[in-house]
Scaffold this active site. Sequence first.
Site, PDB file in Angstrom:
ATOM      1  N   TYR A 195     -53.357  -5.826   6.628  1.00 34.99           N
ATOM      2  CA  TYR A 195     -52.897  -6.852   5.685  1.00 34.99           C
ATOM      3  C   TYR A 195     -54.019  -7.314   4.771  1.00 34.99           C
ATOM      4  CZ  TYR A 195     -49.249  -6.543   9.101  1.00 34.99           C
ATOM      5  OH  TYR A 195     -48.308  -6.037   9.945  1.00 34.99           O
TER       6      TYR A 195
ATOM      7  N   TYR B  43     -40.027  -9.529  14.319  1.00 30.68           N
ATOM      8  CA  TYR B  43     -41.007  -8.560  13.835  1.00 30.68           C
ATOM      9  C   TYR B  43     -40.851  -7.277  14.646  1.00 30.68           C
ATOM     10  CZ  TYR B  43     -45.239  -6.056  12.763  1.00 30.68           C
ATOM     11  OH  TYR B  43     -46.112  -5.079  12.360  1.00 30.68           O
TER      12      TYR B  43
ATOM     13  N   ASP C 215     -36.542  -4.662  21.821  1.00 33.36           N
ATOM     14  CA  ASP C 215     -37.917  -4.315  21.456  1.00 33.36           C
ATOM     15  C   ASP C 215     -38.850  -5.110  22.357  1.00 33.36           C
ATOM     16  OD1 ASP C 215     -40.441  -4.128  20.377  1.00 33.36           O
ATOM     17  OD2 ASP C 215     -39.811  -4.379  18.290  1.00 33.36           O
TER      18      ASP C 215
ATOM     19  N   LYS D  23     -47.786  -1.477  22.744  1.00 29.26           N
ATOM     20  CA  LYS D  23     -48.898  -2.411  22.920  1.00 29.26           C
ATOM     21  C   LYS D  23     -49.623  -2.297  24.267  1.00 29.26           C
ATOM     22  CE  LYS D  23     -48.445  -5.645  19.249  1.00 29.26           C
ATOM     23  NZ  LYS D  23     -47.212  -5.699  18.478  1.00 29.26           N
TER      24      LYS D  23
HETATM   25  C1  PLP Z   1     -46.571  -4.898  17.418  1.00 29.06           C
HETATM   26  C2  PLP Z   1     -45.100  -4.766  17.458  1.00 29.06           C
HETATM   27  C3  PLP Z   1     -44.443  -3.655  16.901  1.00 29.06           C
HETATM   28  C4  PLP Z   1     -45.189  -2.562  16.171  1.00 29.06           C
HETATM   29  O1  PLP Z   1     -46.040  -1.857  16.991  1.00 29.06           O
HETATM   30  P1  PLP Z   1     -47.261  -1.010  16.343  1.00 29.06           P
HETATM   31  O2  PLP Z   1     -47.864  -0.312  17.494  1.00 29.06           O
HETATM   32  O3  PLP Z   1     -48.152  -2.012  15.700  1.00 29.06           O
HETATM   33  O4  PLP Z   1     -46.652  -0.088  15.346  1.00 29.06           O
HETATM   34  C5  PLP Z   1     -43.077  -3.598  17.010  1.00 29.06           C
HETATM   35  N1  PLP Z   1     -42.376  -4.560  17.628  1.00 29.06           N
HETATM   36  C6  PLP Z   1     -42.962  -5.629  18.190  1.00 29.06           C
HETATM   37  C7  PLP Z   1     -42.140  -6.652  18.883  1.00 29.06           C
HETATM   38  C8  PLP Z   1     -44.342  -5.780  18.111  1.00 29.06           C
HETATM   39  O5  PLP Z   1     -44.936  -6.858  18.628  1.00 29.06           O
END
Ligand code: PLP
Length: 436
Positions: A24, A156, A257, A286
């Site tokens: 960013y 997100y 997610d 993550k």
């Molecule tokens: C960080 C994140 C992503 C994206 O993961 P990257 O490895 O950065 O591409 C997707 N969804 C959630 C909920 C996240 O916290």
Amino acid sequence: MPEPESMDAHDLLALDRQHVWHPYGPMPGTDDPLVIESAAGVRLRTAEPVQGHTELVDGMSSWWSAIHGYNHPVLNEAARGQLDRMSHVMFGGLTHEPAVRLAKRLADLAPGDLEHVFLCDSGSVSVEVAAKMCLQYWRSLGRPAKQRLLTWRGGYHGDTWQPMSVCDPDGGMHDLWSGVLPRQVFADEPPAGFDAPLDEAYADHLRELIGRHAEELAAVIVEPVVQGAGGMRFHSPAYLKVLREACDAHDVLLVLDEIATGFGRTGELFAAGHAGVVPDVMCVGKALTGGYLTMAATLCTPRVADGISRGEVPVLAHGPTFMANPLAAAVAGASLDVLLQQDWRQEIKRIEAGLRDGLERARTIPGVRDVRVLGAIGVVQLDHPIDMTAATRAAVGEGVWLRPFRDLIYTMPPYITGDEDIARICAAVCAAAREG
Ligand SMILES: *Cc1c(COP(=O)(O)O)cnc(C)c1O
């Protein structure tokens, strides 16, 4: 061979500004990042003293991934062992033990019958894969009109195209692209509060919206219980049940997610566990490799896999070059061992208690709008946008690394963070709230 001469921090920063994009960030860069020379346990070591500190307690777990801290002997050993066998081989036509073991492990740990695993390179890609699975599922079943996604505001899901389309459309990081991204269906943001009673009017809003758009919806995708980078908001797990029931009633798939919430962060192994809900598709990333290497996974149920595999194009046409990277898979396996061999629930509870204790006094700081803690997540929300530079400097002054954003100062410390360091992180969050 002689060691290459290491650069001093000044030269390194000049080249960094000139050549290297940061997240960013503009080009050339404007803010000087801290130069980190090494890291061990919960401490980042800076190349040069910053405000008198050469070690910073890490309050961020490197974007929530380094749950066991840095330079962990077991993870190091897993990486080294795998390095000596092979770092990578292609996954088309070949397979290997680290990937097979990891997939089996994830299938066993995941809720319900999420037993098929696509190992990919990053969280965003795992969300792309999840979207592709859902759209292709309905296409295979002869319902190609079902190609939109529904989510709630404030979310997100990553920075690539499909994930961007389900990030919060206003005030998020991607509002520049509205009109260019696929147009998805947005519900209002979920009512705040993990412990808040279910708001029936909001539940009806979700049901109504899913029902109204059912013919064009492939899936609902949300972050369960905690919306992370979209605003660090918590909501009642009860809404996940509402989504599950409405999705079942209207022939819509449910994607959770868990990239931010997976592997214990909220106090359950997966946040869906707070609601006892099993999604059709689940993304993890993550913390999967304990913050060592980039890897994520998309899990799906036999229903989804069979649907895709019975279609006109009976394959999932996705295959990143570094899919199922053995090095990452081996470290991920070791990270899961380390997690599960300890009483991780107790560790999360301990950190939760420490964060509650240490952040309570932030409530009296002028400009603080809310203080909230869930599992190993502590958030202080201000009533104005933060002065990032001042807030970060205040935290570093306390010997702690934090990365505030928007109106939020938060911490997601490694699970190994001791009580004294948790207290120190809390003091830094308060200092950042005061200065920011
Ligand atoms: C960080 C994140 C992503 C994206 O993961 P990257 O490895 O950065 O591409 C997707 N969804 C959630 C909920 C996240 O916290």
